[in-house]
Write a protein that holds these residues in place. Structure first.
Motif, PDB file in Angstrom:
ATOM      1  N   SER A 279       0.810  -1.219   0.000  1.00 26.83           N
ATOM      2  CA  SER A 279       0.000   0.000   0.000  1.00 26.83           C
ATOM      3  C   SER A 279       0.842   1.266   0.000  1.00 26.83           C
ATOM      4  O   SER A 279       0.599   2.203   0.765  1.00 26.83           O
ATOM      5  CB  SER A 279      -0.929   0.004   1.219  1.00 26.83           C
ATOM      6  N   ASN A 365      -6.365  11.979  -1.517  1.00 24.87           N
ATOM      7  CA  ASN A 365      -6.829  11.442  -0.232  1.00 24.87           C
ATOM      8  C   ASN A 365      -8.342  11.274  -0.250  1.00 24.87           C
ATOM      9  O   ASN A 365      -8.887  10.300   0.286  1.00 24.87           O
ATOM     10  CB  ASN A 365      -6.418  12.365   0.919  1.00 24.87           C
ATOM     11  N   THR A 369     -10.159   7.594  -0.091  1.00 22.00           N
ATOM     12  CA  THR A 369     -11.129   7.326   0.981  1.00 22.00           C
ATOM     13  C   THR A 369     -12.392   6.678   0.425  1.00 22.00           C
ATOM     14  O   THR A 369     -12.997   5.815   1.075  1.00 22.00           O
ATOM     15  CB  THR A 369     -11.479   8.640   1.709  1.00 22.00           C
ATOM     16  N   ALA A 372     -11.225   3.003  -0.101  1.00 23.48           N
ATOM     17  CA  ALA A 372     -10.504   2.343   0.986  1.00 23.48           C
ATOM     18  C   ALA A 372     -11.422   1.886   2.116  1.00 23.48           C
ATOM     19  O   ALA A 372     -11.082   0.955   2.855  1.00 23.48           O
ATOM     20  CB  ALA A 372      -9.420   3.266   1.536  1.00 23.48           C
ATOM     21  N   ILE A 373     -12.574   2.536   2.261  1.00 23.03           N
ATOM     22  CA  ILE A 373     -13.491   2.131   3.330  1.00 23.03           C
ATOM     23  C   ILE A 373     -14.274   0.879   2.955  1.00 23.03           C
ATOM     24  O   ILE A 373     -14.942   0.275   3.796  1.00 23.03           O
ATOM     25  CB  ILE A 373     -14.482   3.274   3.662  1.00 23.03           C
ATOM     26  N   LYS A 381      -6.580  -4.923   5.254  1.00 22.20           N
ATOM     27  CA  LYS A 381      -7.071  -3.596   4.841  1.00 22.20           C
ATOM     28  C   LYS A 381      -6.961  -2.576   5.966  1.00 22.20           C
ATOM     29  O   LYS A 381      -7.128  -1.378   5.747  1.00 22.20           O
ATOM     30  CB  LYS A 381      -8.527  -3.701   4.368  1.00 22.20           C
ATOM     31  N   LEU A 382      -6.690  -3.049   7.175  1.00 20.83           N
ATOM     32  CA  LEU A 382      -6.580  -2.150   8.322  1.00 20.83           C
ATOM     33  C   LEU A 382      -5.341  -1.256   8.202  1.00 20.83           C
ATOM     34  O   LEU A 382      -5.406  -0.050   8.450  1.00 20.83           O
ATOM     35  CB  LEU A 382      -6.529  -2.944   9.629  1.00 20.83           C
ATOM     36  N   ARG A 385      -5.716   1.584   5.740  1.00 21.08           N
ATOM     37  CA  ARG A 385      -6.633   2.589   6.284  1.00 21.08           C
ATOM     38  C   ARG A 385      -5.953   3.428   7.361  1.00 21.08           C
ATOM     39  O   ARG A 385      -6.214   4.631   7.487  1.00 21.08           O
ATOM     40  CB  ARG A 385      -7.876   1.898   6.846  1.00 21.08           C
ATOM     41  N   LEU A 388      -3.777   5.886   5.571  1.00 25.96           N
ATOM     42  CA  LEU A 388      -4.625   6.953   5.026  1.00 25.96           C
ATOM     43  C   LEU A 388      -5.094   7.900   6.131  1.00 25.96           C
ATOM     44  O   LEU A 388      -5.129   9.122   5.940  1.00 25.96           O
ATOM     45  CB  LEU A 388      -5.828   6.352   4.308  1.00 25.96           C
ATOM     46  N   ALA A 389      -5.449   7.345   7.287  1.00 25.67           N
ATOM     47  CA  ALA A 389      -5.894   8.176   8.420  1.00 25.67           C
ATOM     48  C   ALA A 389      -4.804   9.162   8.833  1.00 25.67           C
ATOM     49  O   ALA A 389      -5.089  10.324   9.153  1.00 25.67           O
ATOM     50  CB  ALA A 389      -6.280   7.291   9.598  1.00 25.67           C
ATOM     51  N   TRP A 392      -4.892  12.082   6.622  1.00 23.79           N
ATOM     52  CA  TRP A 392      -5.998  12.982   6.913  1.00 23.79           C
ATOM     53  C   TRP A 392      -5.735  13.858   8.134  1.00 23.79           C
ATOM     54  O   TRP A 392      -6.233  14.981   8.218  1.00 23.79           O
ATOM     55  CB  TRP A 392      -7.290  12.191   7.106  1.00 23.79           C
TER      56      TRP A 392
END
Length: 478
Positions: A279, A365, A369, A372-373, A381-382, A385, A388-389, A392
């Motif tokens: 990722s 981003n 999002t 990615a959710i 996938k955690l 995420r 990505l968090a 943000w």
């Protein structure tokens, strides 16, 4: 230097007898010129720069300690007030998240292993695409370095595209073809249509199973291309590979020297950690590789991408990465696939580059999002995420941080600066230590602190400005 000092003298003379409004305007120009003068002075000696930085940071920390011992007042807001408690809670929460995220990156980095270069027989057919716009002789140097790759000649195709340059770029592209013969195929766009359009033409003309994109101001090593494409052989789900970008012109000023340390951390540490989960968020324009099928699956969407009603012209690398991640493919990093690229040597060019990067980050981003959710890929996938968090966090708190900074600068300027210096000293130690352990170079590693001060006081506005102008698609440096 003398010219800047002369301008300072002129502005100082003009301030005498002017109106308050005009005086304020001239004082701001005066401060800017003094900062420019200081930067020119520091640019002349790495030793002076490092000593000045460390002295400044230690002075700030010493003032903070003195304030505590003398008055006991080291709080920007009264800790017993509602606003003081809210700020304290928010600060501690962010600190816990950041420390936790760093620990996550550290563990991930420790598990990362780059893929070893496969044999010549296993290497896939590859097309290297080099778009160029007003690069002059540098594009020639790039193509020559690519021609020296330790890669089977019959499996390597070179394509260079002049994107409507108005200088002698086309001359140097043709000169490279004269020397390399049919090894390189060249095209010229009828006018400047943008990097994305030039790459699109390259993708359509390419015959390889793997597409490699290289910026026209970059130099590769003989082993770079072979190492870059090897993950496609060992991992069938690999859709893209990010190369390891280093600074080519690092001896040409303070900014390249600082960014050389910053790039080492952002690529060799952060992208290594992201790579463990397939990722990596951005395959850099300077050096990246893509599986042909992954590109063709999203090519027209990528070319015609829009944001806020306008067609996007910037951030083509991050956009392609997102669209390949969305397909459920892995995007990995190869630390041994090194490319050396020119980066800005002055503040004006640097701020334009960072603004362009941040605008595309804001856009992508949002795009990431959206998928990615959901259940966009098999496996973990955690981790993506969480990565990505963290992206943000920077965007969400950009304006609150800017507002608080302005409030504290007006209410408690010395205390705020001291707290800022303490933060820079602590957080800049991470890339400084990493660079030292990686390259055993004390002097260069200390430039991480200089970059921390430089970014905090001269580039802090980039993210808020990029958010406010995210729909602006101007390349800025073209």
């Amino acid at each position: 230097m003398n010219e800047i000092i002369s301008q300072i003298t002129v502005y100082t003379d003009k301030m005498r007898g002017t109106s308050p409004g005009e005086s304020f305007k001239l004082s701001n120009l005066l401060i800017f010129k003094w900062l420019k003068c200081l930067f020119v002075f520091l640019n002349k000696s790495k030793k002076i720069t490092i000593v000045s930085t460390i002295t400044l940071l230690l002075f700030g920390v010493s003032f903070l300690i003195y304030s505590h011992l003398a008055t006991g007042d080291i709080y920007l807001l009264d800790p017993s007030s509602f606003h003081g408690r809210a700020l304290f809670f928010l600060t501690i929460s962010l600190l816990i998240f950041k420390l936790g995220f760093f620990s996550f990156l550290l563990v991930s980095y420790s598990k990362y292993k780059s893929v070893k270069t496969v044999s010549h027989e296993q290497l896939p057919k590859c097309t290297v695409i080099v778009p160029a716009y007003n690069e002059g002789k540098q594009v020639y140097e790039t193509l020559i370095s690519l021609s020296k790759s330790d890669y089977p000649t019959e499996k390597l195709q070179l394509i260079s595209i002049d994107d409507g340059s108005v200088d002698d770029t086309w001359y140097w592209i043709k000169k490279a073809q004269e020397e390399l013969g049919q090894q390189v195929i060249i095209f010229k766009q009828p006018k400047n249509m943008g990097k994305r359009a030039a790459l699109h033409r390259g993708f359509l003309e390419a015959t390889g199973d793997i597409f490699v994109t290289v910026d026209s101001d970059s130099i590769v090593q003989p082993s770079t291309i072979g190492n870059l494409v090897s993950p496609f052989v060992t991992n069938e789900n690999c859709g893209a590979v990010a190369g390891n970008v280093r600074v080519l012109n690092k001896e040409k000023g303070l900014i390249p020297q600082m960014l050389n340390v910053s790039f080492a951390f952002s690529f060799e540490f952060i992208r290594s950690a992201q790579s463990l989960y397939g990722s990596v968020l951005c395959t850099p324009g300077a050096l990246s590789a893509y599986r042909k099928t992954a590109v063709m699956n999203c090519l027209e969407d990528w070319l015609n991408q829009t944001f806020l009603g306008n067609k996007t012209n910037i951030g083509e690398d991050r956009a392609m990465t997102n669209m390949i991640l969305k397909q459920g493919s892995d995007v990995v990093f190869q630390k041994d696939a090194k490319v050396y690229t020119d980066i800005p040597e002055n503040y004006r060019s640097l701020k334009k580059m960072f603004t362009r990067w941040e605008r595309s980050n804001v856009r992508e981003n949002i795009m990431m999002t959206k998928f990615a959710i959901g259940n966009y890929k098999d496996g973990n996938k955690l981790a993506p995420r969480l990565i990505l968090a963290n992206q943000w966090i920077k965007i969400v708190f950009a304006y609150p941080a800017l507002i608080l900074m302005l409030i504290f600068l007006m209410s408690k300027p010395l205390l705020f600066l001291s707290v800022s210096f303490l933060g820079i000293l602590l957080f800049s130690s991470i890339p400084a230590i990493f660079y030292y352990l990686k390259y055993n170079n004390v002097k260069d590693s200390l430039l991480a602190y200089t970059y921390g001060v430089f970014y905090a006081f001269s580039l802090f506005w980039i993210t808020p400005y990029a958010i406010a102008t995210a729909g602006n698609n101007k390349w800025l440096t073209r």
